[in-house]
Design an enzyme around this catalytic site. Structure first.
Site, PDB file in Angstrom:
ATOM      1  N   ASP A  38       0.870  -1.188   0.000  1.00 29.11           N
ATOM      2  CA  ASP A  38       0.000   0.000   0.000  1.00 29.11           C
ATOM      3  C   ASP A  38       0.898   1.227   0.000  1.00 29.11           C
ATOM      4  O   ASP A  38       2.078   1.134   0.337  1.00 29.11           O
ATOM      5  CB  ASP A  38      -0.871   0.002   1.271  1.00 29.11           C
ATOM      6  CG  ASP A  38      -2.151   0.826   1.102  1.00 29.11           C
ATOM      7  OD1 ASP A  38      -2.035   2.056   0.879  1.00 29.11           O
ATOM      8  OD2 ASP A  38      -3.241   0.269   1.187  1.00 29.11           O
ATOM      9  N   ASN A  89      -5.841  -4.310  -6.056  1.00 26.07           N
ATOM     10  CA  ASN A  89      -7.049  -3.778  -5.432  1.00 26.07           C
ATOM     11  C   ASN A  89      -6.953  -2.304  -5.056  1.00 26.07           C
ATOM     12  O   ASN A  89      -7.981  -1.656  -4.843  1.00 26.07           O
ATOM     13  CB  ASN A  89      -7.312  -4.646  -4.183  1.00 26.07           C
ATOM     14  CG  ASN A  89      -8.246  -4.024  -3.219  1.00 26.07           C
ATOM     15  OD1 ASN A  89      -9.445  -4.010  -3.439  1.00 26.07           O
ATOM     16  ND2 ASN A  89      -7.699  -3.465  -2.138  1.00 26.07           N
ATOM     17  N   TYR A 155     -13.861   7.444 -12.367  1.00 24.65           N
ATOM     18  CA  TYR A 155     -13.957   6.165 -11.643  1.00 24.65           C
ATOM     19  C   TYR A 155     -14.633   5.117 -12.522  1.00 24.65           C
ATOM     20  O   TYR A 155     -14.162   3.992 -12.668  1.00 24.65           O
ATOM     21  CB  TYR A 155     -14.741   6.380 -10.349  1.00 24.65           C
ATOM     22  CG  TYR A 155     -14.759   5.187  -9.423  1.00 24.65           C
ATOM     23  CD1 TYR A 155     -13.706   4.955  -8.534  1.00 24.65           C
ATOM     24  CD2 TYR A 155     -15.819   4.282  -9.441  1.00 24.65           C
ATOM     25  CE1 TYR A 155     -13.725   3.860  -7.676  1.00 24.65           C
ATOM     26  CE2 TYR A 155     -15.839   3.186  -8.597  1.00 24.65           C
ATOM     27  CZ  TYR A 155     -14.789   2.978  -7.719  1.00 24.65           C
ATOM     28  OH  TYR A 155     -14.810   1.881  -6.875  1.00 24.65           O
ATOM     29  N   THR A 190     -16.400   0.969   3.794  1.00 17.04           N
ATOM     30  CA  THR A 190     -14.942   1.123   4.007  1.00 17.04           C
ATOM     31  C   THR A 190     -14.640   2.620   4.132  1.00 17.04           C
ATOM     32  O   THR A 190     -15.534   3.462   3.992  1.00 17.04           O
ATOM     33  CB  THR A 190     -14.144   0.585   2.788  1.00 17.04           C
ATOM     34  OG1 THR A 190     -14.455   1.395   1.656  1.00 17.04           O
ATOM     35  CG2 THR A 190     -14.447  -0.863   2.488  1.00 17.04           C
TER      36      THR A 190
END
Ligand code: NAD
Length: 251
Positions: A38, A89, A155, A190
């Site tokens: 990350d 991801n 997006y 999230t």
């Protein structure tokens, strides 16, 4: 469901939080050793895995930066000797505005992370998997990669692009023992959806109302589909964009 990924070396990007963390935590339960990547600190994810008796390492990456992605794959192979399973991801949501109002800066940022980032990860993962003679990849798209979604042009375009990249690579490597699939989550609770709520109050409520089940998913509900897609249980699946969406696109 134990041992689905026994002794496999797994990489997850965006592993510091949300769906990535849930997936990183799920895989050691299935026997995998995990590299958690990350641009944010992944210590907490690694600690959760280690506390449960699993094996994990972490590496910092900016998936939009080619040298950084190449270094992530090198670090994975240096730590574990190979790479069997990759979950691409990492992603951002971007501005929430209509196409004519959308800023060029955010367009380029979202495309760089959500689309180019997935391609860059696949590029170096595939090179390693080809050397080894096989592997499996799952890319995170979205229901916004399957149907339109207003107020999110970059997006939506990036996630449709991820579905296309997935199908293209699946065909290219089907005879090289490498499977490439995408997961297309519906609304998941999230940091991403919570920050959208801060930007656009009422967002979560609206998203929940659009979900046939009347609720958002927990990250673990997406992670279990990802683990299965990466496992030998999905051995005849490639080029598939799997909606895990509580029925969102069934309408
Ligand atoms: N939450 C949802 O409702 C939802 C729905 C469909 C798809 N998705 C997708 O799921 C994926 C994970 O999102 P989430 O909901 O868990 O969000 P999240 O914000 O909790 O996690 C995203 C992670 O990606 C990391 N990241 C962002 N940019 C990066 C970069 N350039 N390099 C490396 N890491 C980077 C962040 O630091 C963060 O840890 C994203 O691709 C998102 O588009 C989410």
């Amino acid at each position: 469901m134990t041992g689905l990924c026994q002794n496999k070396i797994a990489l997850v990007t965006g592993g510091a939080a949300g769906i990535g963390r849930a997936s990183a935590v799920a895989r050691p339960r299935e026997g995998a050793l995990v590299m958690v990547a990350d641009r944010a600190d992944c210590t907490e994810t690694v600690q959760i895995i280690q506390a449960a008796g699993g094996t994990a390492r972490t590496v910092r990456v900016d998936v939009a930066d080619e040298a950084s992605v190449e270094a992530m794959i090198e670090a994975t192979v240096a730590a574990f000797g190979r790479l069997d399973l990759a979950f691409n991801n990492a992603g951002v949501s971007g501005e929430m505005s209509k196409t004519a109002d959308y800023s060029s800066a955010d367009w380029h940022r979202v495309i760089a992370i959500n689309l180019t980032g997935v391609w860059l990860c696949m590029k170096y993962e595939l090179r390693q998997m080809l050397k080894q003679g096989g592997g499996a990849i799952v890319n995170t798209a979205s229901v916004a990669g399957l149907v339109g979604m207003s107020h999110a042009p970059a997006y939506c375009a990036a996630k449709h692009g991820v579905v296309g990249l997935t199908k293209n690579a699946a065909l290219e490597y089907a005879r090289s023992n490498i499977r490439v699939n995408a997961v297309c989550p519906g609304g998941v609770l999230t940091d991403m959806t919570e920050s959208a709520e801060r930007e656009l109050p009422g967002f979560l409520d609206k998203l929940t109302k659009h979900e046939p089940m009347g609720r958002l998913a927990a990250p673990a509900e997406i992670a279990s589909a990802v683990v299965w897609l990466l496992s030998a249980g999905a051995s005849f699946m490639t080029g598939h964009a799997m909606a895990v969406d509580g029925g969102f696109i069934a309408r």
